[in-house]
Design a protein around this motif. Structure first.
Motif, PDB file in Angstrom:
ATOM      1  N   ARG A  38      -7.325  -3.140   1.637  1.00 25.22           N
ATOM      2  CA  ARG A  38      -6.460  -2.152   2.277  1.00 25.22           C
ATOM      3  C   ARG A  38      -5.506  -2.760   3.306  1.00 25.22           C
ATOM      4  O   ARG A  38      -4.364  -2.364   3.406  1.00 25.22           O
ATOM      5  CB  ARG A  38      -7.310  -1.080   2.980  1.00 25.22           C
ATOM      6  CG  ARG A  38      -8.084  -0.178   2.051  1.00 25.22           C
ATOM      7  CD  ARG A  38      -8.651   0.986   2.819  1.00 25.22           C
ATOM      8  NE  ARG A  38      -9.405   0.541   4.007  1.00 25.22           N
ATOM      9  CZ  ARG A  38      -9.850   1.359   4.950  1.00 25.22           C
ATOM     10  NH1 ARG A  38      -9.599   2.644   4.871  1.00 25.22           N
ATOM     11  NH2 ARG A  38     -10.539   0.898   5.973  1.00 25.22           N
ATOM     12  N   CYS A  39      -5.988  -3.700   4.075  1.00 25.00           N
ATOM     13  CA  CYS A  39      -5.206  -4.100   5.228  1.00 25.00           C
ATOM     14  C   CYS A  39      -5.470  -5.546   5.609  1.00 25.00           C
ATOM     15  O   CYS A  39      -6.572  -6.052   5.412  1.00 25.00           O
ATOM     16  CB  CYS A  39      -5.559  -3.179   6.408  1.00 25.00           C
ATOM     17  SG  CYS A  39      -4.483  -3.389   7.818  1.00 25.00           S
ATOM     18  N   ASN A  56       2.856   0.206   2.549  1.00 26.54           N
ATOM     19  CA  ASN A  56       2.100   1.423   2.828  1.00 26.54           C
ATOM     20  C   ASN A  56       0.748   1.100   3.457  1.00 26.54           C
ATOM     21  O   ASN A  56      -0.193   1.876   3.394  1.00 26.54           O
ATOM     22  CB  ASN A  56       1.911   2.250   1.556  1.00 26.54           C
ATOM     23  CG  ASN A  56       1.182   1.464   0.470  1.00 26.54           C
ATOM     24  OD1 ASN A  56       0.834   0.296   0.655  1.00 26.54           O
ATOM     25  ND2 ASN A  56       0.951   2.114  -0.668  1.00 26.54           N
ATOM     26  N   SER A  57       0.657  -0.071   4.071  1.00 19.07           N
ATOM     27  CA  SER A  57      -0.570  -0.478   4.752  1.00 19.07           C
ATOM     28  C   SER A  57      -0.751   0.331   6.028  1.00 19.07           C
ATOM     29  O   SER A  57       0.213   0.738   6.674  1.00 19.07           O
ATOM     30  CB  SER A  57      -0.498  -1.972   5.099  1.00 19.07           C
ATOM     31  OG  SER A  57      -1.462  -2.327   6.043  1.00 19.07           O
ATOM     32  N   TYR A  58      -2.008   0.561   6.405  1.00 18.83           N
ATOM     33  CA  TYR A  58      -2.293   1.309   7.626  1.00 18.83           C
ATOM     34  C   TYR A  58      -1.677   0.629   8.848  1.00 18.83           C
ATOM     35  O   TYR A  58      -1.161   1.285   9.736  1.00 18.83           O
ATOM     36  CB  TYR A  58      -3.804   1.440   7.843  1.00 18.83           C
ATOM     37  CG  TYR A  58      -4.512   2.326   6.848  1.00 18.83           C
ATOM     38  CD1 TYR A  58      -3.804   3.029   5.875  1.00 18.83           C
ATOM     39  CD2 TYR A  58      -5.884   2.473   6.889  1.00 18.83           C
ATOM     40  CE1 TYR A  58      -4.451   3.843   4.968  1.00 18.83           C
ATOM     41  CE2 TYR A  58      -6.556   3.288   5.984  1.00 18.83           C
ATOM     42  CZ  TYR A  58      -5.831   3.966   5.020  1.00 18.83           C
ATOM     43  OH  TYR A  58      -6.478   4.769   4.131  1.00 18.83           O
ATOM     44  N   PHE A  83       2.127   6.153   5.679  1.00 22.65           N
ATOM     45  CA  PHE A  83       1.055   6.296   4.697  1.00 22.65           C
ATOM     46  C   PHE A  83       0.506   7.720   4.803  1.00 22.65           C
ATOM     47  O   PHE A  83       0.647   8.388   5.832  1.00 22.65           O
ATOM     48  CB  PHE A  83      -0.060   5.260   4.923  1.00 22.65           C
ATOM     49  CG  PHE A  83      -0.862   5.469   6.184  1.00 22.65           C
ATOM     50  CD1 PHE A  83      -2.020   6.242   6.171  1.00 22.65           C
ATOM     51  CD2 PHE A  83      -0.457   4.891   7.376  1.00 22.65           C
ATOM     52  CE1 PHE A  83      -2.753   6.432   7.326  1.00 22.65           C
ATOM     53  CE2 PHE A  83      -1.187   5.069   8.534  1.00 22.65           C
ATOM     54  CZ  PHE A  83      -2.343   5.849   8.515  1.00 22.65           C
ATOM     55  N   ALA A 115      -2.666  10.431   4.609  1.00 25.38           N
ATOM     56  CA  ALA A 115      -4.114  10.546   4.802  1.00 25.38           C
ATOM     57  C   ALA A 115      -4.450  11.970   5.221  1.00 25.38           C
ATOM     58  O   ALA A 115      -3.787  12.534   6.102  1.00 25.38           O
ATOM     59  CB  ALA A 115      -4.606   9.556   5.856  1.00 25.38           C
ATOM     60  N   TYR A 138      -8.378  12.984  11.679  1.00 21.87           N
ATOM     61  CA  TYR A 138      -8.205  11.639  11.143  1.00 21.87           C
ATOM     62  C   TYR A 138      -7.456  10.742  12.124  1.00 21.87           C
ATOM     63  O   TYR A 138      -7.566   9.517  12.051  1.00 21.87           O
ATOM     64  CB  TYR A 138      -7.451  11.685   9.812  1.00 21.87           C
ATOM     65  CG  TYR A 138      -7.372  10.338   9.133  1.00 21.87           C
ATOM     66  CD1 TYR A 138      -8.436   9.843   8.389  1.00 21.87           C
ATOM     67  CD2 TYR A 138      -6.228   9.542   9.281  1.00 21.87           C
ATOM     68  CE1 TYR A 138      -8.365   8.606   7.793  1.00 21.87           C
ATOM     69  CE2 TYR A 138      -6.162   8.296   8.681  1.00 21.87           C
ATOM     70  CZ  TYR A 138      -7.228   7.834   7.943  1.00 21.87           C
ATOM     71  OH  TYR A 138      -7.169   6.603   7.363  1.00 21.87           O
ATOM     72  N   PHE A 195      -8.061   6.830  12.776  1.00 21.11           N
ATOM     73  CA  PHE A 195      -6.984   5.843  12.679  1.00 21.11           C
ATOM     74  C   PHE A 195      -6.880   5.014  13.962  1.00 21.11           C
ATOM     75  O   PHE A 195      -6.723   3.790  13.913  1.00 21.11           O
ATOM     76  CB  PHE A 195      -5.661   6.562  12.399  1.00 21.11           C
ATOM     77  CG  PHE A 195      -4.464   5.659  12.411  1.00 21.11           C
ATOM     78  CD1 PHE A 195      -4.256   4.736  11.406  1.00 21.11           C
ATOM     79  CD2 PHE A 195      -3.537   5.727  13.451  1.00 21.11           C
ATOM     80  CE1 PHE A 195      -3.145   3.895  11.411  1.00 21.11           C
ATOM     81  CE2 PHE A 195      -2.429   4.901  13.471  1.00 21.11           C
ATOM     82  CZ  PHE A 195      -2.236   3.982  12.455  1.00 21.11           C
ATOM     83  N   TYR A 212      -9.696   2.602  14.135  1.00 22.23           N
ATOM     84  CA  TYR A 212      -9.516   1.561  13.123  1.00 22.23           C
ATOM     85  C   TYR A 212      -8.517   0.504  13.587  1.00 22.23           C
ATOM     86  O   TYR A 212      -8.754  -0.697  13.473  1.00 22.23           O
ATOM     87  CB  TYR A 212      -9.051   2.192  11.812  1.00 22.23           C
ATOM     88  CG  TYR A 212      -8.767   1.191  10.722  1.00 22.23           C
ATOM     89  CD1 TYR A 212      -9.801   0.617  10.005  1.00 22.23           C
ATOM     90  CD2 TYR A 212      -7.459   0.823  10.421  1.00 22.23           C
ATOM     91  CE1 TYR A 212      -9.552  -0.306   9.000  1.00 22.23           C
ATOM     92  CE2 TYR A 212      -7.189  -0.095   9.424  1.00 22.23           C
ATOM     93  CZ  TYR A 212      -8.243  -0.658   8.717  1.00 22.23           C
ATOM     94  OH  TYR A 212      -7.974  -1.578   7.746  1.00 22.23           O
TER      95      TYR A 212
END
Length: 225
Positions: A49-50, A91-93, A104, A106, A184, A188, A191
């Protein structure tokens, strides 16, 4: 020819030799950054993902220590511009931290970068160059090769730490104000903060090992002292 005239000529030749060597160093480090991008070596992935960290801080720290803060700053600005362009198409976090055009989806919401992203992108990279260049220039001791290698490692540690503090400060105090008010968002934020400090430790490991050796070799080959 008088001794003073000979000395002046030698000083002028030495001046232009150093300038030429610094230009060669700059072009070499700039080429290294370009190769990292072309070969997709600018990011090291933690998962699919990242990315956990970028390798592009290596040329910046090396440039700041060998060529001086100015070369480091120029490389930092170029890297930030590369990150901005690359993140805008990702489109990476974590991409939203480097570009106001990145986004992105979510939990039914679209998370986008914002104006703070530009400051995070550029100021964090400038911190790498300025802190590393200043520490090395202020504390170096001519003729002590081992000390210089240790000093490069110290410069890398503090410049990387300060860079991540900049990201942490700008993200948590300003960037989060633009996030949507959903559950979320908290996930985020946690994260990104975890990713920020994880990548800090990863960068320390890589740069403490690599940077002193490259800086020592570059200074010996190019006679930059």
């Amino acid at each position: 020819m008088s001794d003073s005239k000979i000395n002046d000529d030698l000083e002028i030749q030495a001046f232009f030799r150093v300038k030429k060597n610094k230009l060669i160093l700059f072009l070499f480090l700039l080429g290294t950054m370009a190769i990292f991008y072309i070969c997709s070596l600018h990011d090291v992935y933690k998962n699919e993902r990242c990315n956990t960290y970028s390798l592009l801080q290596i040329p910046i720290i090396i440039g700041a220590c060998v060529g001086g803060p100015l070369i480091g700053v120029i490389l930092a600005v170029l890297e930030a511009a590369m990150n901005l362009a690359n993140s805008s198409m990702s489109n990476s976090y974590a991409a939203v931290l480097n570009s106001p055009f990145a986004a992105f989806d979510a939990c039914g919401c679209r998370f986008r970068g914002n104006i703070v992203s530009i400051f995070i992108c550029f100021l964090s990279n400038l911190a790498l160059a300025l802190v590393a260049g200043w520490i090395f220039k202020a504390l170096k001791n001519r003729g002590q090769s081992i000390w210089k290698m240790i000093l490069v490692a110290i410069s890398a540690i503090f410049s990387i730490l300060f860079s991540h503090i900049v990201v942490f400060f700008l993200f948590n105090l300003f960037f989060v104000n633009f996030l949507p008010n959903i559950s979320y968002s908290k996930v985020f934020i946690d994260y990104i903060n975890s990713l920020n400090w994880t990548s800090c430790f990863s960068q320390w490991t890589v740069n403490i090992v690599i940077d002193p050796l490259i800086v020592y070799a570059a200074r010996m080959i190019m006679n930059l002292d």
